[in-house]
Design an enzyme around this catalytic site. Structure first.
Site, PDB file in Angstrom:
ATOM      1  N   HIS A   1       0.921  17.690  15.089  1.00 32.31           N
ATOM      2  CA  HIS A   1       0.322  16.348  15.231  1.00 32.31           C
ATOM      3  C   HIS A   1      -0.580  16.005  14.044  1.00 32.31           C
ATOM      4  CE1 HIS A   1       1.484  16.627  19.545  1.00 32.31           C
ATOM      5  NE2 HIS A   1       1.136  17.886  19.365  1.00 32.31           N
TER       6      HIS A   1
ATOM      7  N   LYS B   1      -7.813   6.775 -10.557  1.00 30.15           N
ATOM      8  CA  LYS B   1      -6.624   7.095  -9.773  1.00 30.15           C
ATOM      9  C   LYS B   1      -5.631   8.022 -10.476  1.00 30.15           C
ATOM     10  CE  LYS B   1      -5.232   4.442  -6.647  1.00 30.15           C
ATOM     11  NZ  LYS B   1      -5.121   4.248  -5.234  1.00 30.15           N
TER      12      LYS B   1
ATOM     13  N   GLU C   1       6.188   9.564  -3.963  1.00 29.57           N
ATOM     14  CA  GLU C   1       6.358   8.356  -3.147  1.00 29.57           C
ATOM     15  C   GLU C   1       7.768   7.791  -3.290  1.00 29.57           C
ATOM     16  OE1 GLU C   1       2.789   5.636  -3.607  1.00 29.57           O
ATOM     17  OE2 GLU C   1       2.241   7.305  -4.908  1.00 29.57           O
TER      18      GLU C   1
ATOM     19  N   SER D   1      -3.757   3.968 -12.490  1.00 27.61           N
ATOM     20  CA  SER D   1      -3.791   2.587 -12.004  1.00 27.61           C
ATOM     21  C   SER D   1      -4.295   1.705 -13.125  1.00 27.61           C
ATOM     22  CB  SER D   1      -4.734   2.505 -10.808  1.00 27.61           C
ATOM     23  OG  SER D   1      -5.238   1.192 -10.690  1.00 27.61           O
TER      24      SER D   1
END
Ligand code: ARG
Length: 462
Positions: free
Chosen positions: A157, A284, A291, A278
């Site tokens: 979980h 970043k 992704e 970024s």
């Protein structure tokens, strides 16, 4: 002008839109090699069986070899007016050989030709993917061996569950990829029958030898039913299904990488090579490659769904709808290859933060099960009772915001008088992990031998 391959009964050229919607050369040019191989096998069988003369076969073979060289060197001009790869090759053959080229298409049709080309192409592609999956398994197994004893949190979980080792976690993916290879191999075994000679749908009246062409093209046997041969795309569906499942595995791993490299998790770091910055937030480091592996799985699954839907309403045998079997397949299998390469790169690049992993492994009362097991083994409590006692101790500790090992013996004994000092020995993550020696469990000794067994097996397969 009407089409020079099939235009006999037509008096004018197709509408421009007809040509645009009909043409597949924009994507099936990828079959060039397979198409020529198939034609070579076909013409040599036609000569062997006396259907065409040896001289004609020879000049067709030479013409085909020349076309292959032209395609490989990039000098071949593909024409949309000639629709697809089959007619592009045959059209050029007529230019080189003259009217005798027209004998190549005896006893076959584009319907069995495209079925053949696609099987050959899928077979080649499966072999490439298989090698890539093996490489990835090897990279993972090597890292697993190096981290057989590196402790990290195991989750259910996405909540801290029990400590595991990083090696164990990585080997889980080696297992998944092993099944993926099995699925591709299974699809490959089943597709390895040759549809050539099924002709348009009914077979042919020429005395062809389908066993000869099947053997020449490396198939186990010819397909048994001509209608099925030209209308079947199971071999594509099975391959896309294997690809979709593999993509799901890669996506899950990619998702873990995305989580692990966040400052909040801080489990691992990707180098500049596998992250991007970024344009507005200078701090970043985005795991774009991970992704995209996660994102591309959507497209790969979509290709499988799309083809299932194309096929589901088609009466036997061939319908032009089936030309829609290609673009999604090319896209999916090419994406899978790219995703395998990207994950492989990230596996090699990923630097785990072992300290952080170990600290987190102890967080969230991850050794509570060890405490419950200790109560069962040492005090002979029934597991349900032990679970309850442990739950109370976790409750006490969490109210005070401390770990289980920070409770005093006296506090513990208030809940269960039988508890002794010995209990503290099971509350550490090292001991917890070392105790999981059941077959397939996370104990470092297990993980080490599993990683070694995999590396040996992979070495044999390469
Ligand atoms: N380009 C076609 C395809 O990809 C080849 C088969 C065409 N057959 C036909 N009867 N029009 O499916």
């Amino acid at each position: 002008m009407s089409n020079k391959m099939w235009g006999g009964r037509f008096s004018s050229a197709p509408d421009a839109i007809m040509e645009e919607i009909n043409a597949s050369i924009g994507f099936d040019y990828r079959f060039a090699l397979q198409d020529i191989k198939g034609s070579l096998a076909h013409v040599s069988m036609l000569a062997e069986t006396g259907i065409v003369s040896k001289e004609t076969a020879k000049s067709i073979e030479q013409g085909l070899t020349q076309i292959l060289a032209e395609i490989e060197s990039g000098t071949f001009t593909f024409s949309r007016a000639l629709e697809d790869i089959h007619m592009n090759v045959e059209g050029r053959l007529a230019e080189i050989v003259g009217p005798e080229a027209g004998r190549l298409h005896t006893a076959r049709s584009r319907n069995d030709q495209v079925a053949l080309d696609f099987r050959l192409w899928i077979r080649d592609t499966i072999d490439q993917l298989d090698r890539q999956i093996l490489d990835l398994q090897q990279a993972l197994a090597e890292k697993a061996l190096a981290h057989a004893a590196s402790i990290m949190p195991g989750f259910t979980h996405l909540q801290s569950a029990q400590p595991v080792t990083l090696g164990h976690h990585l080997l889980a993916y080696v297992e998944m990829l092993g099944r993926d290879r099995g699925r591709f191999q299974d699809a490959r075994r089943r597709l390895n029958e040759c549809p050539l000679g099924s002709a348009a749908l009914a077979g042919t009246s020429f005395p062809i030898d389908r066993h000869m062409t099947a053997q020449a093209l490396g198939f186990d046997r010819p397909t048994a039913n001509s209608l099925d041969s030209v209308s079947d795309r199971d071999f594509v569906l099975e391959t896309l299904s294997a690809a979709a499942i593999t993509a799901v595995h890669l996506s899950r791993f990619a998702e873990e990488i995305v989580l692990w490299v966040t400052p909040q998790f801080g489990f691992a770091r990707l180098s500049d090579g596998f992250t991007t910055g970024s344009s507005i937030m200078p701090q970043k480091r985005n795991p774009d490659a991970a992704e995209l592996v996660r994102g591309k799985s959507g497209r790969m699954i979509g290709s499988l769904t799309a083809l299932l839907i194309v096929m589901k309403g088609l009466p036997l045998a061939y319908s032009k709808d089936m030309q829609e079997d290609k673009e999604g397949t090319f896209d999916a299998l090419q994406s899978l290859s790219l995703c395998l390469a990207a994950i492989n790169g990230m596996v090699l690049d990923l630097q785990p933060d072992l300290k952080k992993l170990k600290t987190s492994a102890g967080a969230g009362y991850a050794t509570a099960t060890d405490l419950a097991d200790w109560l069962v083994k040492t005090l002979k409590l029934p597991f349900r009772r032990a679970h309850h006692v442990t739950g109370e101790l976790v409750g006490m500790a969490s109210v005070r915001g401390i770990g289980l090992e920070k409770l005093s013996l006296e506090e513990m004994q208030k809940v269960e008088p039988g508890i002794t000092q010995d209990v503290f020995s099971v509350l550490g993550v090292d001991k917890s992990v070392r105790s999981r020696t059941s077959y397939g469990g996370t104990a470092p000794a297990n993980v080490r031998s599993q990683a070694k067994a995999w590396l040996k097996k992979l070495d044999r397969l390469k």
